[in-house]
Write an enzyme that holds these catalytic residues in place. Structure first.
Site, PDB file in Angstrom:
ATOM      1  N   GLY A 153       3.089  -5.898   7.796  1.00 27.46           N
ATOM      2  CA  GLY A 153       2.402  -4.771   7.542  1.00 27.46           C
ATOM      3  C   GLY A 153       1.168  -4.478   6.445  1.00 27.46           C
ATOM      4  O   GLY A 153       0.275  -5.145   6.686  1.00 27.46           O
ATOM      5  N   ASP A 154       1.960  -3.975   5.253  1.00 25.80           N
ATOM      6  CA  ASP A 154       0.817  -3.827   4.374  1.00 25.80           C
ATOM      7  C   ASP A 154       1.358  -4.548   3.402  1.00 25.80           C
ATOM      8  O   ASP A 154       1.496  -3.729   2.231  1.00 25.80           O
ATOM      9  CB  ASP A 154       0.542  -2.262   4.615  1.00 25.80           C
ATOM     10  CG  ASP A 154       2.066  -1.725   4.207  1.00 25.80           C
ATOM     11  OD1 ASP A 154       3.201  -1.840   3.998  1.00 25.80           O
ATOM     12  OD2 ASP A 154       1.816  -0.082   3.465  1.00 25.80           O
ATOM     13  N   GLU A 155       1.937  -5.300   3.211  1.00 27.36           N
ATOM     14  CA  GLU A 155       2.399  -6.088   1.773  1.00 27.36           C
ATOM     15  C   GLU A 155       1.468  -7.085   2.041  1.00 27.36           C
ATOM     16  O   GLU A 155       1.599  -8.032   3.116  1.00 27.36           O
ATOM     17  CB  GLU A 155       4.049  -6.516   2.277  1.00 27.36           C
ATOM     18  CG  GLU A 155       4.861  -5.538   2.518  1.00 27.36           C
ATOM     19  CD  GLU A 155       6.302  -5.653   2.931  1.00 27.36           C
ATOM     20  OE1 GLU A 155       7.287  -4.749   2.626  1.00 27.36           O
ATOM     21  OE2 GLU A 155       6.414  -6.942   4.222  1.00 27.36           O
ATOM     22  N   LEU A 166       1.510  -0.878   0.113  1.00 33.37           N
ATOM     23  CA  LEU A 166      -0.456   0.099   0.103  1.00 33.37           C
ATOM     24  C   LEU A 166       1.100   1.747   0.041  1.00 33.37           C
ATOM     25  O   LEU A 166       1.984   1.169   0.237  1.00 33.37           O
ATOM     26  CB  LEU A 166      -1.212  -0.033   1.027  1.00 33.37           C
ATOM     27  CG  LEU A 166      -1.771  -1.028   1.492  1.00 33.37           C
ATOM     28  CD1 LEU A 166      -2.904  -1.014   2.449  1.00 33.37           C
ATOM     29  CD2 LEU A 166      -2.664  -1.440   0.087  1.00 33.37           C
TER      30      LEU A 166
END
Ligand SMILES: Nc1nc2c(ncn2[C@@H]2O[C@H](COP(=O)(O)OP(=O)(O)OP(=O)(O)O)[C@@H](O)[C@H]2O)c(=O)[nH]1
Length: 313
Positions: free
Chosen positions: A224-226, A183
């Site tokens: 995390g946002d991966e 993201l």
């Protein structure tokens, strides 16, 4: 033949060894049932009734097939019967179905009994209830292989699936694609709206990626946002580009969480097997590099891995 009655209930009153043995079998905590040589149940104890929900009258002269759950194959039962009919002890885990339809798991031992001529006269089955242990094992397995927040496969599971897919791809000579999805500007969502909204956003992102792909494709959260994606049996690279653009587009649409409209976007990197890497490590590393190229280009876009531009960086 009539179903036998329960033996005397008070062990202190029982003098004869046979009566004491009968009472012990009736009262023991393991479920036990006895069949004739054809496999028809002629006796079962109270623990069996508690575990299966079937009274002795329910199962009398029926075969243990009444417990079949459909979770074991016909081969499984054929092998079991072959073993005990040859006079050997069978031992294994079985999933059975209770009278009320629910399932239970047992560690079961079936022992043939012989007469003086060595002919099998009966079989005695002793069941140890392992339903709780099985459920705990399954929960532990699920936790070990899934991300707790989104319930997607985690990094370890993704690598297992990718390894298997690569083995098949090298045998069948087909292509596959891996994608790295990260993201853009996720941190400010956490910082301004709080971690709990950040969490909800990650769950919503996971769902959008899943919905954008086919059922056979794999989506995993690896950080995390991966997120990473595996597209198996890829027909051509254009399909990978189209899917990567689809992910970029779907993640650029606003999310509404707790009445707030939140806009993020994503950078997506794509690598193709076999042209961009022969193993999982190389493919993921190259998809990651392509993702960084997309991020450097301003985000909200995808990039295919390009060996030459990676060397230039
Ligand atoms: N809410 C929430 N945040 C998390 C979780 N895991 C990691 N994070 C946060 O995710 C952020 C990821 O960092 P970055 O990738 O640098 O954030 P970014 O703003 O998207 O950065 P760019 O990718 O450069 O745009 C960090 O702020 C972490 O604290 C989680 O499970 N829940």
């Amino acid at each position: 033949m009539q179903a036998p009655k329960s033996p005397v209930a008070d062990p202190a009153q029982v003098q004869a060894p046979q009566a004491l043995l009968a009472l012990a079998l009736e009262s023991v905590a393991n479920a036990i049932f006895l069949t004739d040589h054809k496999g028809k149940i002629i006796w079962a104890n109270e623990a069996f009734a508690r575990l299966s929900g079937y009274s002795l009258a329910d199962v009398f002269l029926r075969t243990p097939a009444i417990l079949k759950s459909g979770k074991q194959s016909d081969d499984f039962y054929a092998q079991l019967w072959r073993t005990i009919k040859s006079g050997k002890v069978w031992q294994g885990d079985v999933i059975d179905r209770r009278k009320d339809g629910s399932l239970f798991a047992v560690d079961e031992t079936i022992t043939p009994l012989f007469d003086e001529q060595g002919q099998i006269t009966h079989f005695i089955a002793i069941q140890h209830d392992i339903t709780g242990r099985k459920q705990e094992n399954e929960q532990a397995r699920h936790l070990a292989y899934h991300d707790a927040l989104t319930a997607l496969p985690n990094r370890a599971r993704f690598f297992d699936l990718l390894e298997t897919a690569l083995l098949n791809a090298s045998c069948d000579k087909h292509m596959l694609a891996t994608m790295f999805v990260d993201l853009d500007r996720f941190k400010p969502v956490n910082d301004t709206l709080g971690h709990h909204i950040g969490d909800q956003l990650l769950v919503a992102v996971a769902e959008r990626i899943r919905v954008a792909l086919r059922h056979a494709d794999t989506v995993a959260r690896i950080g995390g946002d991966e997120f990473v994606v595996l597209i198996d049996q890829l027909e051509n690279t254009d399909i990978a580009s189209r899917l990567a653009q689809k992910l970029v587009d779907t993640l650029a649409q606003p999310f509404v969480l707790e009445g707030r409209t939140i806009k993020v976007s994503a950078s997506v990197g794509v690598s193709i097997y076999p042209s961009d890497g022969a193993d999982s490590r190389a493919l993921l590393m190259h998809a990651d590099q392509a993702m960084y190229a997309a991020k450097s280009g301003g985000g909200n876009q995808f990039q295919l891995y390009c060996a030459r531009s990676a060397q230039d960086r």
